[in-house]
Structures are given as structure tokens and as C-alpha cells.
Design an enzyme around this catalytic site. Structure first.
Site, PDB file in Angstrom:
ATOM      1  N   ASN A 169      37.457 -53.787  24.790  1.00  0.00           N
ATOM      2  CA  ASN A 169      38.424 -54.855  25.086  1.00  0.00           C
ATOM      3  C   ASN A 169      39.045 -54.649  26.471  1.00  0.00           C
ATOM      4  O   ASN A 169      39.221 -55.608  27.248  1.00  0.00           O
ATOM      5  CB  ASN A 169      39.551 -54.879  24.049  1.00  0.00           C
ATOM      6  CG  ASN A 169      39.089 -55.280  22.655  1.00  0.00           C
ATOM      7  OD1 ASN A 169      38.047 -55.900  22.502  1.00  0.00           O
ATOM      8  ND2 ASN A 169      39.866 -54.926  21.640  1.00  0.00           N
ATOM      9  N   ASP A 198      45.337 -54.380  24.637  1.00  0.00           N
ATOM     10  CA  ASP A 198      44.144 -53.995  25.413  1.00  0.00           C
ATOM     11  C   ASP A 198      43.981 -54.920  26.618  1.00  0.00           C
ATOM     12  O   ASP A 198      43.649 -54.475  27.723  1.00  0.00           O
ATOM     13  CB  ASP A 198      42.888 -54.086  24.541  1.00  0.00           C
ATOM     14  CG  ASP A 198      42.953 -53.159  23.337  1.00  0.00           C
ATOM     15  OD1 ASP A 198      43.633 -52.123  23.423  1.00  0.00           O
ATOM     16  OD2 ASP A 198      42.337 -53.491  22.312  1.00  0.00           O
TER      17      ASP A 198
HETATM   18  O1  RIB Z   1      43.280 -52.987  19.813  1.00  0.00           O
HETATM   19  C1  RIB Z   1      42.502 -53.820  19.007  1.00  0.00           C
HETATM   20  C2  RIB Z   1      41.225 -53.128  18.647  1.00  0.00           C
HETATM   21  O2  RIB Z   1      41.528 -51.998  17.860  1.00  0.00           O
HETATM   22  C3  RIB Z   1      40.267 -53.936  17.814  1.00  0.00           C
HETATM   23  O3  RIB Z   1      39.382 -54.701  18.590  1.00  0.00           O
HETATM   24  C4  RIB Z   1      39.607 -52.905  16.929  1.00  0.00           C
HETATM   25  O4  RIB Z   1      38.239 -52.770  17.123  1.00  0.00           O
HETATM   26  C5  RIB Z   1      40.350 -51.591  17.204  1.00  0.00           C
HETATM   27  O5  RIB Z   1      39.682 -50.773  18.074  1.00  0.00           O
END
Ligand code: RIB
Length: 287
Positions: free
Chosen positions: A45, A237
Site C-alpha cells: 500500500n 499507509d
Molecule cells: O494497513 C492496512 C493493511 O494492513 C491491509 O491492506 C492489510 O493487508 C494489512 O496489512
């Protein structure tokens, strides 16, 4: 503006997302309203967010050989992320089981799969970290690998941004090599005074924006734009990836850009699906 080279070391997961009006209490069964499979993982992400926000992003991580792997690779390449350092490990990819309620809040369980095989850095990984302007890490891969990466980055004057999530206690050596820590309020409470050691501390405040504390102790809060929240998964993220892209322009500019990106990421279901592109972020920032 120079385009920053950003190496993101971390996890990549297929998110199995269930939507429901109210998340179940322990022992309770509820009826859900929908299901989707969306690529995610904190590392992926953040790499996707950095690339879509205008950075030159490279992802250092691992996928498996299961049915999810081709889609996980594709979302990186479709977003412009360099996958030269993406490893393929025999076995399952990482997955995350996510429940999202009507308020947009979630619960997440991650099963590491191929991410757990990231037990060291390859020669190509080390070259990428040394060449990057910024290294971004989180904590969904083995800690020893994160430690080696921040040590190598520090030795090569690569700025280290650490998002210590899922939150856990870290060694002094890790903290000594972090230039910027990005945490949410709960993570800040959990980590406490150790965060005082970090030159730049950024605390995300959800709908209230984000706060920066610099090396001189000065604190500034940036308000986030108001949006209609659908799903908060991956918003932190997205904030972190966008922050890395604008970090060289100073914390105030970077936080404003990252708050807009993070807010936009809450307006759609799914982590990577909701990560905005540079034009969308800049449009939101227009007066
Ligand atoms: O921060 C969100 C993410 O946390 C999700 O996409 C999931 O995969 C976990 O890693």
C-alpha cells in the site's frame, strides 16, 4: 520538483474484505452485506501510494505461488512501482481477513505467508536501499530484516521513514536509525517515550489531520480535508507513502499533501483500490 526515489520494504497481502453494518462481538454471528478481494499489505500500500502520488517507488517484498500472486504483482506494476526486487516464494501469499463496518472502521487479521520468508536482504535489495532517497518500512515482515535495512540506509545517507505497525517494541538500534516515525494515536500511546528519540515524529489523527514534532521540539498540526468515510483501511499507509514523496519539501508541505491523500483513501472500499493518484490529491488541495 525532483522526483524522489523511494524504496519501500514490507508486506504484500490479498485482503479478503467483508462489509457488515456492525462488526460482530465475540461469539456473535452477524449477516454481512458484501465481500471483495483487494490487494493490500502495509508495504505494498505504501509503495503504491508513493508511486501514484508522484514518487519513483520500488517495492522490496515477497509474493507466493498461489492464485493471489499474479494479481498482487499486477497491482504494483499497474501503479508504476518497480518490482525488480519482488521475490516469489513457493507457497501461499500473505492474506488479510478484514471486516469493515458502516462507520468505515475495521478489524484486520494478517497471515504472513510469503512475507514471513523475507528473512534477509538480497544484494539487489541492499543496492536499492543505498541508492534511494528514502527507505520506508513497517513491521509486517521479520524484524531482523527491517533492522538490517534501516542500518544499511543510515550508513548510506538514505532517509528512514518507519511506520511501526503492527505496533511492537523495537531495539535501540532501530530507533537510532529512524529519521521520521509515522504512528497513529494508539501506536503513539503504546510506544510512549521511545518516540522522543526520533528526530521527526508524525502522529496521524484520523479526521483531525496529523501532527508533526520536529528536532527542535516545535509541534505543528495540519487539519485534514473533510470527506465522507467509507473504509479507513490503508488510509495510514496512503498517508505514509504520500508523505515520503513530499518529505524533501519540508514537514508542513508534506503533511498537508499526505493528509489529503489519506483522506481520499477513506472514500472507497479496499486498501489499494482507494489509493489516490497525484492529480486527485492536488485537486483536493486546490483552494
Ligand atoms: O494497513 C492496512 C493493511 O494492513 C491491509 O491492506 C492489510 O493487508 C494489512 O496489512
Amino acid at each position: 520538483m525532483t522526483i524522489p526515489l523511494i524504496a519501500v520494504l514490507g508486506s504484500i497481502n490479498m485482503d479478503l474484505v467483508t462489509t457488515t453494518a456492525i462488526r460482530p462481538a465475540p461469539g456473535e454471528t452477524v449477516l454481512g452485506s458484501g465481500f471483495a478481494m483487494v490487494p493490500g499489505g502495509k508495504g505494498a500500500n505504501q509503495a503504491i501510494a508513493a508511486s501514484r502520488a508522484g514518487g519513483q517507488a520500488m517495492f522490496l517484498g515477497a509474493i507466493g505461488t498461489d492464485v493471489f500472486a499474479p494479481r498482487l504483482r499486477a497491482v504494483l506494476t499497474e501503479s508504476g512501482v518497480d518490482t525488480t526486487c519482488l521475490r516469489t516464494i513457493e507457497g501461499p501469499s500473505g492474506i488479510a481477513t478484514i471486516v469493515v463496518d458502516d462507520s468505515g472502521e475495521n478489524n484486520i487479521i494478517v497471515v504472513g505467508g510469503a512475507n514471513t520468508a523475507m528473512t534477509g536482504l538480497s544484494a539487489a535489495d541492499l543496492t536499492a536501499v543505498a541508492a534511494a532517497d528514502i527507505l520506508v518500512c513497517q513491521l509486517e515482515i521479520p524484524l531482523a530484516t527491517v533492522t538490517a535495512a534501516v542500518r544499511h540506509a543510515h550508513a548510506h545517507d538514505t532517509t528512514v521513514i518507519l511506520n511501526p505497525s503492527p505496533v511492537q517494541q523495537l531495539s535501540d538500534e532501530v530507533w537510532d536509525h529512524v529519521d521520521v516515525a509515522v504512528v497513529n494515536s494508539a501506536e503513539a500511546d503504546h510506544l510512549g517515550g521511545v518516540l522522543d528519540r526520533v528526530p521527526h515524529l508524525v502522529v496521524t489523527l484520523g479526521a483531525d489531520g496529523a501532527r508533526h514534532r520536529g528536532p527542535d521540539g516545535a509541534v505543528n498540526t495540519v487539519a485534514g480535508p473533510a470527506v465522507e468515510v467509507v473504509d479507513t483501511t490503508g488510509a495510514g499507509d496512503t498517508f505514509t507513502g504520500a508523505l515520503a514523496v513530499r518529505w524533501a519539501q519540508g514537514p508542513a508541505t508534506a503533511l498537508r499533501f499526505a493528509c489529503a491523500a489519506g483522506s481520499l483513501a477513506t472514500t472507497m472500499l479496499g486498501a489499494s483500490a482507494a489509493i489516490p493518484w497525484r492529480a486527485d490529491i492536488e485537486a483536493m488541495l486546490e483552494p
